[in-house]
Scaffold this motif. Structure first.
Motif, PDB file in Angstrom:
ATOM      1  N   ILE A   1       0.807  -1.229   0.000  1.00  0.00           N
ATOM      2  CA  ILE A   1       0.000   0.000   0.000  1.00  0.00           C
ATOM      3  C   ILE A   1       0.840   1.280   0.000  1.00  0.00           C
ATOM      4  CG2 ILE A   1      -1.986  -1.142   1.109  1.00  0.00           C
ATOM      5  CD1 ILE A   1      -1.209   0.283   3.708  1.00  0.00           C
TER       6      ILE A   1
ATOM      7  N   ASN B   1       0.819   5.742   2.789  1.00  0.00           N
ATOM      8  CA  ASN B   1      -0.498   5.265   3.245  1.00  0.00           C
ATOM      9  C   ASN B   1      -0.390   4.501   4.561  1.00  0.00           C
ATOM     10  OD1 ASN B   1      -1.980   6.284   1.122  1.00  0.00           O
ATOM     11  ND2 ASN B   1      -1.629   4.485  -0.161  1.00  0.00           N
ATOM     12  N   TYR B   2       0.645   3.668   4.636  1.00  0.00           N
ATOM     13  CA  TYR B   2       0.788   2.822   5.821  1.00  0.00           C
ATOM     14  C   TYR B   2       0.955   3.653   7.098  1.00  0.00           C
ATOM     15  CZ  TYR B   2       2.488  -0.951   8.834  1.00  0.00           C
ATOM     16  OH  TYR B   2       2.637  -1.853   9.863  1.00  0.00           O
ATOM     17  N   TYR B   3       1.776   4.712   6.983  1.00  0.00           N
ATOM     18  CA  TYR B   3       2.042   5.546   8.162  1.00  0.00           C
ATOM     19  C   TYR B   3       1.142   6.800   8.197  1.00  0.00           C
ATOM     20  CZ  TYR B   3       6.124   2.621   9.095  1.00  0.00           C
ATOM     21  OH  TYR B   3       6.940   1.558   9.378  1.00  0.00           O
ATOM     22  N   ALA B   4       0.023   6.745   7.505  1.00  0.00           N
ATOM     23  CA  ALA B   4      -0.876   7.911   7.419  1.00  0.00           C
ATOM     24  C   ALA B   4      -1.291   8.406   8.805  1.00  0.00           C
ATOM     25  CB  ALA B   4      -2.109   7.547   6.610  1.00  0.00           C
ATOM     26  N   ARG B   5      -1.422   9.740   8.925  1.00  0.00           N
ATOM     27  CA  ARG B   5      -1.855  10.342  10.191  1.00  0.00           C
ATOM     28  C   ARG B   5      -3.044  11.255   9.894  1.00  0.00           C
ATOM     29  NH1 ARG B   5       3.960  12.040  12.874  1.00  0.00           N
ATOM     30  NH2 ARG B   5       4.528   9.957  13.601  1.00  0.00           N
ATOM     31  N   PRO B   6      -4.208  10.656   9.640  1.00  0.00           N
ATOM     32  CA  PRO B   6      -5.362  11.487   9.237  1.00  0.00           C
ATOM     33  C   PRO B   6      -5.852  12.457  10.299  1.00  0.00           C
ATOM     34  CG  PRO B   6      -6.007   9.195   9.573  1.00  0.00           C
ATOM     35  CD  PRO B   6      -4.526   9.225   9.632  1.00  0.00           C
ATOM     36  N   TYR B   7      -5.467  12.233  11.560  1.00  0.00           N
ATOM     37  CA  TYR B   7      -5.938  13.148  12.605  1.00  0.00           C
ATOM     38  C   TYR B   7      -4.837  14.099  13.086  1.00  0.00           C
ATOM     39  CZ  TYR B   7      -9.725   9.738  12.784  1.00  0.00           C
ATOM     40  OH  TYR B   7     -10.747   8.896  12.459  1.00  0.00           O
ATOM     41  N   SER B   8      -3.860  14.352  12.219  1.00  0.00           N
ATOM     42  CA  SER B   8      -2.818  15.302  12.605  1.00  0.00           C
ATOM     43  C   SER B   8      -3.318  16.723  12.412  1.00  0.00           C
ATOM     44  CB  SER B   8      -1.577  15.111  11.723  1.00  0.00           C
ATOM     45  OG  SER B   8      -0.790  14.082  12.232  1.00  0.00           O
ATOM     46  N   PHE B   9      -3.039  17.560  13.387  1.00  0.00           N
ATOM     47  CA  PHE B   9      -3.464  18.953  13.286  1.00  0.00           C
ATOM     48  C   PHE B   9      -2.295  19.866  13.601  1.00  0.00           C
ATOM     49  CE2 PHE B   9      -7.123  16.441  14.379  1.00  0.00           C
ATOM     50  CZ  PHE B   9      -8.060  16.877  13.454  1.00  0.00           C
TER      51      PHE B   9
ATOM     52  N   VAL C   1      -0.844  22.982  15.252  1.00  0.00           N
ATOM     53  CA  VAL C   1      -1.245  23.776  16.413  1.00  0.00           C
ATOM     54  C   VAL C   1      -1.176  25.260  16.067  1.00  0.00           C
ATOM     55  CG1 VAL C   1      -0.722  24.325  18.827  1.00  0.00           C
ATOM     56  CG2 VAL C   1      -0.472  21.976  17.988  1.00  0.00           C
TER      57      VAL C   1
ATOM     58  N   PRO D   1      -5.120   2.563   6.417  1.00  0.00           N
ATOM     59  CA  PRO D   1      -4.506   2.834   7.720  1.00  0.00           C
ATOM     60  C   PRO D   1      -4.892   4.177   8.343  1.00  0.00           C
ATOM     61  CG  PRO D   1      -2.908   1.814   6.284  1.00  0.00           C
ATOM     62  CD  PRO D   1      -4.115   2.109   5.428  1.00  0.00           C
TER      63      PRO D   1
ATOM     64  N   TYR E   1       0.946   8.287  15.861  1.00  0.00           N
ATOM     65  CA  TYR E   1       1.256   9.719  15.943  1.00  0.00           C
ATOM     66  C   TYR E   1       2.452   9.949  16.855  1.00  0.00           C
ATOM     67  CZ  TYR E   1      -3.245  10.137  13.689  1.00  0.00           C
ATOM     68  OH  TYR E   1      -4.262  10.032  12.796  1.00  0.00           O
TER      69      TYR E   1
END
Lengths: 222, 185
Positions: free
Chosen positions: A206, A210-218, A220, B62, B127
């Motif tokens: 993949i 994609n494997y290390y995706a961080r969809p909830y990173s924001f 600051v 993921p 994270y």
């Protein structure tokens, strides 16, 4: 002759390792001439009336479940809450509980909290606590029949046979049944290493991004 | 202003003792914190389904859960705050099923392999930083074994193992509210 109910507490239902363990126990009890039924917690909690009927007919309840976040999975907790709500239905007869916990971690202590939680549930509902065994790791079963897993689960098979034997005879589960699973079935360092190695195939398939995706990173914003 | 606290209330609304304690906590928080510095989420008002153990969040897509319900938004809020507070009744040495639905559904926040921390295997965090996690357990019976098993469970689960700081407080009655002072400043 007592009625034994074997329940699978994994949300994966028939595809999971908990079900492989439950199936082994079911067959083991059947070979010993016990009256056995099997059910899936995920299914029976959808039908409260049927669930009360099933539990009422059992003398011994065996639950096989995976460890999620260092405890019983939430569907097993929903089942416990349901049972407590209808506690009065189960007070007419002496019932017992035994649990089979399997963890994704290689250290046996990963099963300790979940087994204690089941013991506290047994106390709350008034079931006799027969005991609980922890299998660490359970992941190497890989959904296969326990008999087809080779050397790794030989000790687990011995332990489960001893457990079903003693429960069938109405005896206390012997200490050496627990001793078989008191040590990791695989060296934890090796288990982690091979676990990471297996993941490399997924990374290749993949892609690293994609494997290390961080969809909830924001970011600051100060 | 960035939301500093995300408070996840996992108590049901049919238990007057729990409702009373939660109302007290809510009052305490509203007195201590500015209105726009915290987000109060009652899990019972959302659609929180149990984890299916399908591994979609690990190998198919993921970091994202396959179940489309309220959890996606809650995880966003969880990961964007500095301090997350989980409130739950304690039963059988565990949280209740509703709170556990959520805790089990934090699986997308982890990578599918393990590392060691203090000599124990834990799931590797996806994270680099997680919020501080404070857990408030409500347990009126003062059962030592119930409390001990709860503390062991929550201390060693993945969400607390990766958190920047972790604290657990158990409340039985009003006098225990002094403990909250230490959590929420």
């Amino acid at each position: 002759m007592r009625n034994i109910l074997v329940l699978t507490g994994s949300p994966k239902v028939k595809k999971g390792n908990s079900d492989s363990i439950a199936n082994f126990m079911l067959e083991s009890f059947k070979r010993k001439g016990q009256i056995c039924k099997k059910g899936y917690i995920k299914d029976i909690i959808q039908q409260p009336e049927e669930m009360i009927k099933i539990i009422k007919s059992a003398d011994i309840v065996i639950i096989s479940f995976p460890v999620y976040q260092n405890s019983v999975p939430s569907i097993v907790l929903s089942f416990f809450e349901f049972m407590i709500r209808y506690k009065s239905h189960f007070s007419q007869k002496h019932r017992s509980l035994f649990v089979l916990s399997n963890s994704g971690l290689a250290e046996p202590k990963a099963n300790v909290s979940s087994v204690f939680q089941c013991q506290l549930f047994a106390k709350s509902i008034g079931f006799y606590w027969l005991g609980g065994i922890g299998i660490a790791p359970g992941t190497l079963i890989d959904g296969k029949k326990l008999e087809d897993t080779g050397k790794t689960y030989k000790k687990v098979i011995k332990a489960l046979n001893l457990i079903s034997d003693s429960i069938s005879k109405g005896e206390k589960v012997p200490d050496h049944a627990y001793a078989y699973t008191s040590k990791p079935l695989i060296w934890p360092k090796m288990y982690r290493f091979f676990g990471k190695l297996i993941q490399n195939k997924v990374v290749k398939k993949i892609g690293k991004v994609n494997y290390y995706a961080r969809p909830y990173s924001f970011k600051v914003v100060s | 202003m960035k939301i500093k606290y995300t408070i996840l209330n996992g108590c049901y609304d049919d238990n007057s003792f729990q409702v009373n304690i939660v109302q007290r906590i809510q009052k305490h928080i509203s007195e201590k914190l500015l209105e726009d510095s915290y987000d109060w989420i009652d899990l019972i008002d959302g659609e929180i389904n149990p984890c299916r153990g399908c591994d979609y969040c690990q190998i198919k897509n993921p970091g994202i859960c396959a179940i489309k319900d309220s959890v996606d938004l809650i995880l966003k809020k969880y990961m964007s705050c500095k301090v997350a507070i989980i409130i739950t009744p304690i039963q059988f040495g565990c949280c209740n099923a509703l709170t556990k639905h959520f805790i089990d559904r934090t699986e997308p926040l982890f990578l599918p392999f393990q590392v060691t921390k203090n000599g124990t295997s834990i799931m590797k965090g996806r994270y680099s930083k997680y919020p501080k996690l404070y857990v408030i357990g409500i347990e009126p019976e003062r059962s030592i074994e119930n409390r001990q098993v709860f503390k062991d469970f929550i201390r060693n689960c993945n969400v607390s193992a990766v958190s920047e700081e972790f604290k657990v407080t158990i409340i039985s009655e009003e006098s225990d509210f002094n403990e909250l002072e230490k959590l929420i400043i």
